[in-house]
Design a protein around this motif. Structure first.
Motif, PDB file in Angstrom:
ATOM      1  N   GLU A 187       0.768  -1.230   0.060  1.00 31.83           N
ATOM      2  CA  GLU A 187       0.088   0.070   0.109  1.00 31.83           C
ATOM      3  C   GLU A 187       0.909   1.246  -0.113  1.00 31.83           C
ATOM      4  O   GLU A 187       0.436   2.234  -0.545  1.00 31.83           O
ATOM      5  CB  GLU A 187      -0.828   0.036   1.220  1.00 31.83           C
ATOM      6  N   GLU A 188       2.008   1.094   0.604  1.00 36.97           N
ATOM      7  CA  GLU A 188       2.790   2.387   0.604  1.00 36.97           C
ATOM      8  C   GLU A 188       3.505   2.483  -0.580  1.00 36.97           C
ATOM      9  O   GLU A 188       3.478   3.842  -0.941  1.00 36.97           O
ATOM     10  CB  GLU A 188       3.911   2.153   1.809  1.00 36.97           C
ATOM     11  N   VAL A 189       3.809   1.497  -1.313  1.00 35.99           N
ATOM     12  CA  VAL A 189       4.286   1.753  -2.677  1.00 35.99           C
ATOM     13  C   VAL A 189       3.263   2.232  -3.553  1.00 35.99           C
ATOM     14  O   VAL A 189       3.448   3.108  -4.455  1.00 35.99           O
ATOM     15  CB  VAL A 189       5.004   0.366  -3.103  1.00 35.99           C
ATOM     16  N   ALA A 190       2.082   1.677  -3.492  1.00 37.15           N
ATOM     17  CA  ALA A 190       0.769   2.030  -4.442  1.00 37.15           C
ATOM     18  C   ALA A 190       0.591   3.904  -3.992  1.00 37.15           C
ATOM     19  O   ALA A 190       0.546   4.485  -5.140  1.00 37.15           O
ATOM     20  CB  ALA A 190      -0.319   1.153  -3.864  1.00 37.15           C
ATOM     21  N   ALA A 191       0.863   4.116  -2.985  1.00 36.00           N
ATOM     22  CA  ALA A 191       0.617   5.494  -2.616  1.00 36.00           C
ATOM     23  C   ALA A 191       1.521   6.558  -3.273  1.00 36.00           C
ATOM     24  O   ALA A 191       1.089   7.461  -3.879  1.00 36.00           O
ATOM     25  CB  ALA A 191       0.672   5.643  -1.096  1.00 36.00           C
ATOM     26  N   ARG A 192       2.860   6.055  -3.360  1.00 31.67           N
ATOM     27  CA  ARG A 192       3.731   7.184  -4.039  1.00 31.67           C
ATOM     28  C   ARG A 192       3.435   6.768  -5.447  1.00 31.67           C
ATOM     29  O   ARG A 192       3.856   7.874  -6.264  1.00 31.67           O
ATOM     30  CB  ARG A 192       5.171   6.858  -3.659  1.00 31.67           C
ATOM     31  N   LEU A 193       3.096   5.864  -6.102  1.00 33.89           N
ATOM     32  CA  LEU A 193       2.951   5.310  -7.391  1.00 33.89           C
ATOM     33  C   LEU A 193       1.712   6.490  -7.944  1.00 33.89           C
ATOM     34  O   LEU A 193       1.640   6.992  -9.050  1.00 33.89           O
ATOM     35  CB  LEU A 193       2.600   4.169  -7.822  1.00 33.89           C
ATOM     36  N   ALA A 194       0.748   6.251  -7.011  1.00 31.12           N
ATOM     37  CA  ALA A 194      -0.472   6.997  -7.280  1.00 31.12           C
ATOM     38  C   ALA A 194       0.038   8.737  -7.243  1.00 31.12           C
ATOM     39  O   ALA A 194      -0.543   9.439  -8.061  1.00 31.12           O
ATOM     40  CB  ALA A 194      -1.469   7.205  -6.154  1.00 31.12           C
ATOM     41  N   THR A 195       0.762   9.103  -6.523  1.00 28.62           N
ATOM     42  CA  THR A 195       1.292  10.536  -6.525  1.00 28.62           C
ATOM     43  C   THR A 195       1.831  10.890  -7.921  1.00 28.62           C
ATOM     44  O   THR A 195       1.630  11.901  -8.479  1.00 28.62           O
ATOM     45  CB  THR A 195       2.123  10.792  -5.302  1.00 28.62           C
ATOM     46  N   LEU A 196       2.657  10.120  -8.374  1.00 26.76           N
ATOM     47  CA  LEU A 196       3.304  10.402  -9.675  1.00 26.76           C
ATOM     48  C   LEU A 196       2.433  10.135 -10.671  1.00 26.76           C
ATOM     49  O   LEU A 196       2.318  11.062 -11.578  1.00 26.76           O
ATOM     50  CB  LEU A 196       4.298   9.080  -9.869  1.00 26.76           C
ATOM     51  N   LEU A 197       1.401   9.318 -10.738  1.00 26.00           N
ATOM     52  CA  LEU A 197       0.443   9.327 -11.941  1.00 26.00           C
ATOM     53  C   LEU A 197      -0.462  10.484 -11.763  1.00 26.00           C
ATOM     54  O   LEU A 197      -0.715  11.162 -12.825  1.00 26.00           O
ATOM     55  CB  LEU A 197      -0.423   8.190 -11.780  1.00 26.00           C
ATOM     56  N   GLY A 198      -0.423  10.833 -10.646  1.00 23.46           N
ATOM     57  CA  GLY A 198      -1.546  12.208 -10.503  1.00 23.46           C
ATOM     58  C   GLY A 198      -0.881  13.526 -11.250  1.00 23.46           C
ATOM     59  O   GLY A 198      -1.301  14.298 -11.964  1.00 23.46           O
ATOM     60  N   ARG A 199       0.576  13.419 -10.967  1.00 24.09           N
ATOM     61  CA  ARG A 199       1.351  14.442 -11.272  1.00 24.09           C
ATOM     62  C   ARG A 199       1.650  14.420 -12.995  1.00 24.09           C
ATOM     63  O   ARG A 199       1.560  15.422 -13.883  1.00 24.09           O
ATOM     64  CB  ARG A 199       2.868  14.494 -10.869  1.00 24.09           C
ATOM     65  N   LEU A 200       1.902  13.064 -13.595  1.00 20.67           N
ATOM     66  CA  LEU A 200       2.071  12.908 -14.940  1.00 20.67           C
ATOM     67  C   LEU A 200       0.693  13.041 -15.801  1.00 20.67           C
ATOM     68  O   LEU A 200       0.716  13.688 -16.855  1.00 20.67           O
ATOM     69  CB  LEU A 200       2.325  11.659 -15.136  1.00 20.67           C
ATOM     70  N   GLU A 201      -0.480  12.879 -15.006  1.00 17.94           N
ATOM     71  CA  GLU A 201      -1.709  13.196 -15.879  1.00 17.94           C
ATOM     72  C   GLU A 201      -1.747  14.533 -16.186  1.00 17.94           C
ATOM     73  O   GLU A 201      -2.687  14.854 -16.919  1.00 17.94           O
ATOM     74  CB  GLU A 201      -2.836  12.328 -14.864  1.00 17.94           C
ATOM     75  N   ALA A 202      -1.286  15.638 -15.350  1.00 15.96           N
ATOM     76  CA  ALA A 202      -1.466  16.874 -15.671  1.00 15.96           C
ATOM     77  C   ALA A 202      -0.721  17.621 -16.901  1.00 15.96           C
ATOM     78  O   ALA A 202      -1.113  18.503 -17.244  1.00 15.96           O
ATOM     79  CB  ALA A 202      -0.906  17.753 -14.539  1.00 15.96           C
TER      80      ALA A 202
END
Length: 273
Positions: A211-226
């Protein structure tokens, strides 16, 4: 809600990024604005998930977190996943998972891994086709030596000169006390993962949960999607399988579910844009 000082920011974030931006905050454990975020996200979720989300209880947050992320992530960009080529750590049978050790050249690619990286670049070129606009392609890689080398070698096979950019969110999962130990320890960790995505790799509580790895990956996706683009993400076995499992709503089985785990030098499309 009218007293929440974060309300204008959250509403602006939702207007610009949709559910994905808010999910990034939820995965990061933002409690002060939980109710408002739940109100914005819940209409797009199945009733059972919306009920859990709006309950605001910590135990409900822990249960709903992965499934909410999977339901809300409507990715607009196209993402290609590339696992690093065979590394010197792979050949030595050693777990090299911390940033401190991972950036060292001694844990870079083996000769076989260098060949795998070049071959992956050729496969990507073929998959993108002759009419692809390489100005729209961006490469993000874990800062580990084996992943940066893989990204550079893969990029060398493309018709346009591209410089991979490091993204720390793509780093290897930290396996805690197993660091620099035998890679035979992976099996026990993955068995624990299948029981709970919130379990630590070692009994001492060190390292990262799924879950901790997934959280940082979700952060990355949020940034890239912009930033609209086609992305090549170069990372590690667990990192990429957890990313794929996050979107498949199956975090505990990131290693055992067919199609999620990539062998060294493996390349696959995460999603259709």
């Amino acid at each position: 809600l009218h007293l929440c000082r974060h309300r204008p920011y959250i509403q602006q974030l939702h207007a610009k990024t949709g559910n994905l931006g808010l999910i990034t905050l939820l995965l990061a454990g933002c409690w002060s604005c939980w109710t408002l975020m739940a109100a914005l996200i819940a209409p797009g979720l199945p009733a059972s998930q919306a009920t859990l989300l709006q309950s605001r209880a910590p135990e409900a947050h822990a249960r709903v977190r992965p499934s909410v992320a999977a339901a809300a992530m409507q990715l607009k960009n196209q993402y290609w996943l590339l696992r690093h080529g065979r590394s010197k750590a792979n050949e030595a049978g050693v777990i090299c998972s911390t940033l401190e050790n991972g950036v060292q050249e001694q844990w870079g690619l083996s000769d076989v891994g260098q060949g795998q990286a070049r071959a992956a670049g050729q496969r990507l070129r073929e998959a993108l086709g002759p009419d692809f606009d390489y100005h729209s392609l961006e490469i993000r890689a874990s800062p580990f030596s084996r992943t940066m080398q893989t990204a550079q070698l893969a990029a060398s096979q493309l018709p346009e000169a591209l410089t991979p950019q490091p993204a720390e969110e793509l780093r290897e999962r930290d396996f805690g006390a197993h660091e620099l130990g035998s890679d035979s320890n992976y099996a026990g960790v993955w068995l624990q993962d299948a029981q709970s995505a919130s379990s630590k790799p070692t009994p001492d509580g060190a390292g990262e949960t799924v879950e901790e790895v997934a959280a940082r990956l979700a952060t990355l996706l949020g940034r890239l999607e912009a930033s609209p683009a086609t992305y090549l993400l170069v990372a590690h076995g667990d990192t990429l399988s957890i990313l794929a499992a996050l979107l498949s709503d199956d975090l505990p089985n990131h290693r055992t579910r067919p199609g999620l785990y990539l062998d060294t030098g493996g390349l696959r499309l995460l999603n259709e844009a």
